[in-house]
Design an enzyme around this catalytic site. Structure first.
Site, PDB file in Angstrom:
ATOM      1  N   LYS A  32     -17.469  25.018   8.633  1.00 51.49           N
ATOM      2  CA  LYS A  32     -16.986  23.688   8.939  1.00 51.49           C
ATOM      3  C   LYS A  32     -17.902  22.601   8.383  1.00 51.49           C
ATOM      4  O   LYS A  32     -17.435  21.634   7.765  1.00 51.49           O
ATOM      5  CB  LYS A  32     -16.896  23.584  10.463  1.00 51.49           C
ATOM      6  CG  LYS A  32     -16.423  22.289  10.977  1.00 51.49           C
ATOM      7  CD  LYS A  32     -16.556  22.295  12.470  1.00 51.49           C
ATOM      8  CE  LYS A  32     -18.019  22.354  12.851  1.00 51.49           C
ATOM      9  NZ  LYS A  32     -18.296  21.872  14.208  1.00 51.49           N
ATOM     10  N   THR A  33     -19.184  22.781   8.596  1.00 50.46           N
ATOM     11  CA  THR A  33     -20.136  21.783   8.111  1.00 50.46           C
ATOM     12  C   THR A  33     -20.091  21.702   6.588  1.00 50.46           C
ATOM     13  O   THR A  33     -20.144  20.624   6.008  1.00 50.46           O
ATOM     14  CB  THR A  33     -21.563  22.140   8.565  1.00 50.46           C
ATOM     15  OG1 THR A  33     -21.524  22.425   9.947  1.00 50.46           O
ATOM     16  CG2 THR A  33     -22.514  20.997   8.306  1.00 50.46           C
ATOM     17  N   ASP A 224     -16.063  14.938  13.397  1.00 47.06           N
ATOM     18  CA  ASP A 224     -16.425  16.332  13.677  1.00 47.06           C
ATOM     19  C   ASP A 224     -16.261  16.587  15.170  1.00 47.06           C
ATOM     20  O   ASP A 224     -16.297  15.666  15.973  1.00 47.06           O
ATOM     21  CB  ASP A 224     -17.887  16.547  13.252  1.00 47.06           C
ATOM     22  CG  ASP A 224     -18.242  18.020  13.227  1.00 47.06           C
ATOM     23  OD1 ASP A 224     -17.338  18.859  13.390  1.00 47.06           O
ATOM     24  OD2 ASP A 224     -19.428  18.332  13.024  1.00 47.06           O
ATOM     25  N   GLU A 225     -16.091  17.828  15.532  1.00 53.32           N
ATOM     26  CA  GLU A 225     -15.944  18.229  16.945  1.00 53.32           C
ATOM     27  C   GLU A 225     -14.877  17.382  17.644  1.00 53.32           C
ATOM     28  O   GLU A 225     -15.078  16.891  18.757  1.00 53.32           O
ATOM     29  CB  GLU A 225     -17.292  18.099  17.688  1.00 53.32           C
ATOM     30  CG  GLU A 225     -18.462  18.803  17.016  1.00 53.32           C
ATOM     31  CD  GLU A 225     -18.442  20.318  17.179  1.00 53.32           C
ATOM     32  OE1 GLU A 225     -17.440  20.861  17.700  1.00 53.32           O
ATOM     33  OE2 GLU A 225     -19.423  20.962  16.751  1.00 53.32           O
ATOM     34  N   GLN A 255     -13.578  25.775  21.252  1.00 54.06           N
ATOM     35  CA  GLN A 255     -14.951  25.376  21.549  1.00 54.06           C
ATOM     36  C   GLN A 255     -15.031  24.047  22.289  1.00 54.06           C
ATOM     37  O   GLN A 255     -16.053  23.373  22.256  1.00 54.06           O
ATOM     38  CB  GLN A 255     -15.754  25.296  20.247  1.00 54.06           C
ATOM     39  CG  GLN A 255     -15.919  26.641  19.570  1.00 54.06           C
ATOM     40  CD  GLN A 255     -16.780  26.560  18.322  1.00 54.06           C
ATOM     41  OE1 GLN A 255     -17.948  26.233  18.374  1.00 54.06           O
ATOM     42  NE2 GLN A 255     -16.167  26.853  17.183  1.00 54.06           N
ATOM     43  N   ARG A 616     -22.725  31.823  18.483  1.00 58.00           N
ATOM     44  CA  ARG A 616     -23.922  31.253  17.836  1.00 58.00           C
ATOM     45  C   ARG A 616     -24.684  32.326  17.067  1.00 58.00           C
ATOM     46  O   ARG A 616     -25.527  32.014  16.234  1.00 58.00           O
ATOM     47  CB  ARG A 616     -24.903  30.649  18.861  1.00 58.00           C
ATOM     48  CG  ARG A 616     -24.434  29.458  19.693  1.00 58.00           C
ATOM     49  CD  ARG A 616     -23.827  28.390  18.891  1.00 58.00           C
ATOM     50  NE  ARG A 616     -22.383  28.598  18.816  1.00 58.00           N
ATOM     51  CZ  ARG A 616     -21.614  28.056  17.887  1.00 58.00           C
ATOM     52  NH1 ARG A 616     -22.118  27.286  16.953  1.00 58.00           N
ATOM     53  NH2 ARG A 616     -20.308  28.297  17.860  1.00 58.00           N
TER      54      ARG A 616
END
Length: 777
Positions: A32-33, A224-225, A255, A616
Site C-alpha cells: 500500500k505504501t 491513507d487508512e 484493519q 505485522r
DNA sequence: GTATTATCTAAGTCT
DNA sequence: TAGATAATAC
C-alpha cells in the site's frame, strides 16, 4: 519510467489511474505504501505541481518517510512541497493561517486530553456536579464524539436522541457542560484535538472563499487508512475534493481499529455510493508475510461478518506456524518472550530491531521491559505516558504556552503557583469567579486586578504582580532569544530547575533529568533549519510548541533507538512490520478487552485488532498468554483469549502440552489453566476442590491478605496452590505423578526439561516450568 | 497558605 | 501499583 515495472497489475492500475475518484482496497502487506508513494511520484512526473497534492497519512513519521522515498524516485527537492501529514497536523497548519476568520488567534493553543479533562473538571466543580456521576473522562468522550459528528454544544442540547441517552444515563447536564467547555476553550484561545477537525469544517463551511482556495490548491488528494476516518474527516475530504474529484482513498476495512474515536467503517464501505464514477482496485497479494501467517490471519478475520470481499494470498514461503505460548504470570510471560528473543537473535542471526512486542494495553509493557532489561536486550517503548505528558515537562511547557498565548487557562492554572509562590486555592477561586462573572479570561482578570472586584488581599495581589512581571519579562524576550536560550532562561528564572534540583529522591532526580532532556531537545530543535519553507531564521518557542502537541506515538524516535526491540500497543503498530512479532496477553478480558464483550461490533473491532497484530509479522509470530497477572497491585487469574481458538488449527503450534490447554475443557481440568512456576498461594477461596489437588506444599502467601474482588470473581475456576516442578528437588530415577499422564520414572533431566517414562503412555518430554508433578518416591 | 500524610480509585486503544 | 485528592497539622 522504470518504477512502474516494480509494480504488479493491481498496484500499477492504482498508480496510473490518477484522474477521478479511486478507491484502493489494500490487504495487509500488499504494498500500500509503495502504491501511495509511486502514485505521488507519478503525478509529479506527469507534471503536477507538488504544491497541488494533499496526502493525508496516519503518522507524521510515515509522511516524512514517504517524502524521502518520493524524492529518491523523482530526484530533486520538490517533494518537500507536498502537503503531507496527519489530518491533525495538516489542518492545524491551515487553521493557523486562517485563524482570525473564525475568531481564533493565530497562536492558538492545542489542548491535549489532559488539559481538556482538567478543564472539564473545573467546569463540573463550578456547576456543582458530582464528579463521581459526571466522570470527566466520560463527559470528555461524549463531547469528543459529538464534535467528531460535527455537533456543536447547541446542537447537542437540541438533539433529542442524545438528550434522552444522557437522561437515561442519569447525566442530563452533559450538554450544559459542553456549552461551557466550548466557550471556555474559545476564551482561552485553545482547541482540543477534535476541534482541529471540527473548526476546519466550520472554516470551510462558513467561508466559501477559503473553501474555494483550498479546493483549487489541492487538485489531488490522497487519504491513507481511510477506514479509520471519522465523519468530521470524511466531510473535510469530501468538501476539498468536490472541485476536481481527484481523490484517492486507500484502506482496508479489515484493519479498521479506531471506531472508539469515531472512525466510521462506512466511509470506506460507502465510497462507491459517494462517487458512482469511482474505480476500485484491490491489492490482494501479500508481500510481507509467510503463507502460514497470511492464512492464519485470514482464518481469524473470517469470524467477522461485514467486510469487503477480498482474497489475501502470498507466494512467499510457507514459514513456521504461529506459536502459542503459555506462562504462569505476566512476569513469566515477559521472561519467556525475552528468552525467545535472546535465542532467536543467535539462531536466526537477527538484530534487536527485527523484533516487536505488541500488546493491547500500555500497562502490559512493564513486565516486558523488566525481562528485557534483565537479559540486557536493548528496547524502546512507544506511547504510554509520553515524554511530553510528564508533569515536570508539562509544567515547563505551560510557561512556554502562556508566553505565546496568555489566555491559555489550563497552562496558567498549572504554573501560577508552581513553583510555590503563595498564590493558593483561595485566591484562584476568587479570580475564577471574577472571570466567569465578567465573561472574560483569567489572564484578563489578573492583569487588571483593580478593575475587577475580586476581594483578593494585598499580599496575594503583590505575589500575582510578581508573577506577571516575570511572565512579561519572558514574553519580551521571545523575539530576541531562540527557543533554547529562552527555554533555559524560563527553566531557571521560574524556579523550576531549583525546585527539582533540591529533590534528591530518585523520582526527583529523574524529573530534573527530564527537564534537562527537554532543554537538549530545544537546542537540537533550534539548530535544525526549518526545512518546510527553507526558512533560515532561528526557530523559536512558537514553532516548537506547534510541533510538540501533535506528535504521534511513533513520531518520536531518536538515532540511538534504531537497533532496539520495539514495544508498543497494537494500535500504534498499524502500518508497521517486523520480522518477528510477539503478541502478548492473549487473555479474555484483556484481549478482547472486557469492555468490548457487550457488543458484537466492539468484539469485531478487537478481532480486527488481532488481525492487525498478526499481519505485522514477516517471518514469525508468537502469541502468548499468562494464566495470572497483576492488576492494580493484586493478582488475578486469566483465561486464554477466544481469539487463540479462532485461528485455524492448521497454522498453529502449541509450545506446551495441548491437552492441558485450559479452553479445551474448562471443567475437568480447572487447575490446568494455571501453570506452576510461581507458588502464589491463592487464598481461602480456592480450596474447595482440594480432593483433586496435589498435596499443598508450603506456598508463600504472596497474595494480599484481603482477597481482592477480582480474585473472588474468578475463584471458582482458580487453581489449587500451583506447584512448580521447577521448584522440586527432582532427581533421575524418581517416580513422579503427573495430573494427566499418571505415574512415570524420570529418565533424564536437563536444562529445565525432564524426560519421563510414563507407565501408561510412554516417554514424554516435559518442561518443568509448566509441568505439575508430585514426587511419589 | 503550605507541607505532609492517609485514602481512594483507576489501566482501553490515540490525535 | 501509583497518581490524585482529601484530611490533617503546621
Amino acid at each position: 519510467m522504470n518504477y512502474l515495472n516494480e509494480l504488479n497489475g493491481a498496484q500499477r492500475d492504482a498508480v496510473e489511474n490518477t484522474e477521478g475518484p479511486v478507491m484502493v482496497i489494500a490487504g495487509a502487506g500488499s504494498g500500500k505504501t509503495r502504491v501511495l508513494t509511486y502514485r505521488i511520484a507519478h503525478l509529479i512526473n506527469k507534471g503536477v505541481d507538488p504544491f497541488n497534492i494533499l496526502s493525508l497519512t496516519f503518522t507524521n513519521k510515515a509522511a516524512q518517510e514517504m517524502k524521502e522515498r518520493i524524492s529518491k524516485i523523482i530526484g530533486g527537492s520538490e517533494a518537500r512541497n507536498i502537503w503531507m501529514g496527519t489530518f491533525h497536523s495538516v489542518f492545524s497548519r491551515i487553521l493557523r493561517s486562517e485563524a482570525e476568520k473564525i475568531g481564533y488567534p493565530q497562536n492558538f493553543t492545542i489542548y491535549d486530553t489532559q488539559d481538556a479533562k482538567n478543564l472539564i473538571k473545573t467546569i463540573l466543580k463550578e456547576q456543582g456536579l458530582d464528579e463521581k456521576i459526571y466522570k470527566p473522562g466520560l463527559v470528555y468522550s461524549r463531547i469528543s464524539s459529538a464534535k467528531n459528528n460535527l455537533l456543536t454544544a447547541a446542537a447537542y442540547c437540541k438533539n433529542t436522541t442524545i438528550q434522552s441517552e444522557d437522561r437515561q444515563a442519569a447525566k442530563p447536564k452533559i450538554g450544559e457542560v459542553y456549552k461551557v467547555y466550548e466557550s471556555r476553550c474559545f476564551k482561552s484561545g485553545a482547541m482540543d484535538f477534535d476541534d482541529l477537525l471540527f473548526k476546519t469544517n466550520v472554516l470551510l463551511r462558513d467561508h466559501p472563499g477559503v473553501l474555494n482556495k483550498y479546493q483549487h490548491r489541492f487538485k489531488y488528494i490522497l487519504v491513507d487508512e481511510y477506514q479509520d476516518t471519522n465523519f468530521s474527516q470524511y466531510i473535510i475530504v469530501k468538501k476539498l475534493a468536490a472541485a476536481f474529484e481527484n481523490v484517492c482513498v486507500v484502506g482496508d476495512d479489515a484493519q479498521s481499529i479506531y471506531a472508539f474515536r469515531g472512525a466510521n467503517i462506512q466511509n470506506i464501505l460507502n465510497f462507491k455510493t459517494d462517487y458512482p464514477e469511482s474505480k476500485t482496485f484491490k491489492l490482494e497479494e501479500n508481500y510481507r508475510s509467510t503463507q502460514n501467517i497470511v492464512n492464519a490471519a485470514n482464518s481469524i478475520i473470517k469470524h467477522n461478518t461485514e467486510q469487503i470481499e477480498k482474497n489475501v494470498f502470498t507466494s512467499n514461503v510457507e514459514g513456521n506456524k504461529i506459536k502459542v505460548h503459555r506462562a504462569a504470570t505476566d512476569n513469566e510471560e515477559g521472561k519467556m518472550v525475552a528468552n525467545l528473543i535472546y535465542d532467536t537473535q543467535f539462531s536466526a542471526q537477527a538484530r534487536p530491531k527485527d523484533f516487536a512486542i505488541l500488546y493491547r494495553t500500555n500497562a502490559q509493557s512493564r513486565a516486558m521491559e523488566e525481562a528485557l532489561r534483565r537479559k540486557n536486550i536493548p528496547y524502546k517503548i512507544h506511547g504510554g505516558q509520553s515524554f511530553y505528558q510528564r508533569k515536570e515537562i508539562k509544567d515547563l511547557l505551560s510557561y512556554f504556552r502562556m508566553i505565546i498565548n496568555p489566555n491559555d487557562e489550563e497552562a496558567l492554572k498549572r504554573i501560577i503557583n508552581y513553583p510555590a509562590r503563595g498564590i493558593g486555592k483561595t485566591s484562584m477561586d476568587k479570580i475564577g469567579i471574577a472571570a466567569n462573572n465578567n465573561d472574560t479570561s483569567i489572564w484578563n482578570v489578573i492583569t487588571h486586578l483593580n478593575q475587577f472586584n475580586t476581594g483578593i488581599n494585598a499580599g496575594a495581589q503583590t505575589k500575582i504582580g510578581g508573577f506577571l512581571e516575570m511572565m512579561k519579562s519572558f514574553a519580551s524576550q521571545i523575539k530576541s532569544k531562540n527557543a533554547f536560550e529562552l527555554g533555559n532562561e524560563i527553566a531557571s528564572t521560574s524556579g523550576i530547575l531549583r525546585d527539582l534540583y533540591s529533590d534528591k529522591t530518585p523520582e526527583g532526580i529523574s524529573r530534573y533529568e527530564n527537564i534537562q532532556e527537554l532543554l537538549n531537545g530545544l537546542k537540537e530543535f533550534t539548530e535544525t533549519e526549518n526545512e518546510e519553507d527553507g526558512d533560515v531564521t532561528p526557530r523559536g518557542l512558537t514553532e516548537f510548541l506547534q510541533d510538540v502537541a501533535l506528535l504521534t506515538n511513533v513520531d518520536n524516535e531518536s538515532e540511538e533507538d534504531r537497533d532496539k526491540v520495539t514495544l508498543m500497543t497494537i494500535h500504534s503498530a498499524k502500518g508497521l512490520e517486523f520480522p518477528y512479532v510477539f503478541c502478548v496477553g492473549l487473555e479474555e478480558n484483556l484481549f478482547p478487552s472486557q469492555m468490548s464483550l457487550t457488543s458484537r461490533a466492539d468484539l469485531e473491532e478487537e478481532r480486527r485488532l488481532f488481525y492487525v497484530a498478526v499481519t505485522r509479522a514477516e517471518k514469525e509470530i508468537h502469541i502468548s498468554y499468562a494464566t495470572s497477572r497483576y492488576k492494580w497491585g493484586s493478582l488475578i487469574f486469566c483465561e486464554p483469549s477466544r481469539f487463540i481458538e479462532e485461528i485455524s488449527e492448521d497454522f498453529v503450534e502449541y509450545t506446551f502440552d495441548q491437552n492441558t490447554v485450559a479452553q479445551k475443557n474448562h471443567n475437568s481440568n480447572f487447575d490446568e489453566t494455571h501453570s506452576a512456576q510461581n507458588n502464589y498461594g491463592s487464598g481461602k477461596t480456592t480450596y474447595k476442590k482440594k480432593s483433586t489437588m496435589p498435596p499443598k506444599r508450603n506456598a508463600p502467601e504472596t497474595v494480599p491478605q484481603t482477597t481482592p474482588k477480582h480474585l473472588k470473581k474468578v475463584s471458582n475456576t482458580a487453581p489449587a496452590p500451583p506447584e512448580s516442578a521447577a521448584s522440586l528437588n527432582l532427581e533421575k530415577g524418581m517416580m513422579v505423578n503427573h495430573q494427566k499422564f499418571g505415574n512415570g520414572i524420570i529418565e533424564n533431566l536437563d536444562n529445565g526439561k525432564a524426560t519421563i517414562n510414563f507407565q501408561n503412555i510412554g516417554t514424554k518430554q516435559l518442561l518443568l516450568k509448566f509441568a505439575k508433578l508430585t514426587i511419589i518416591k
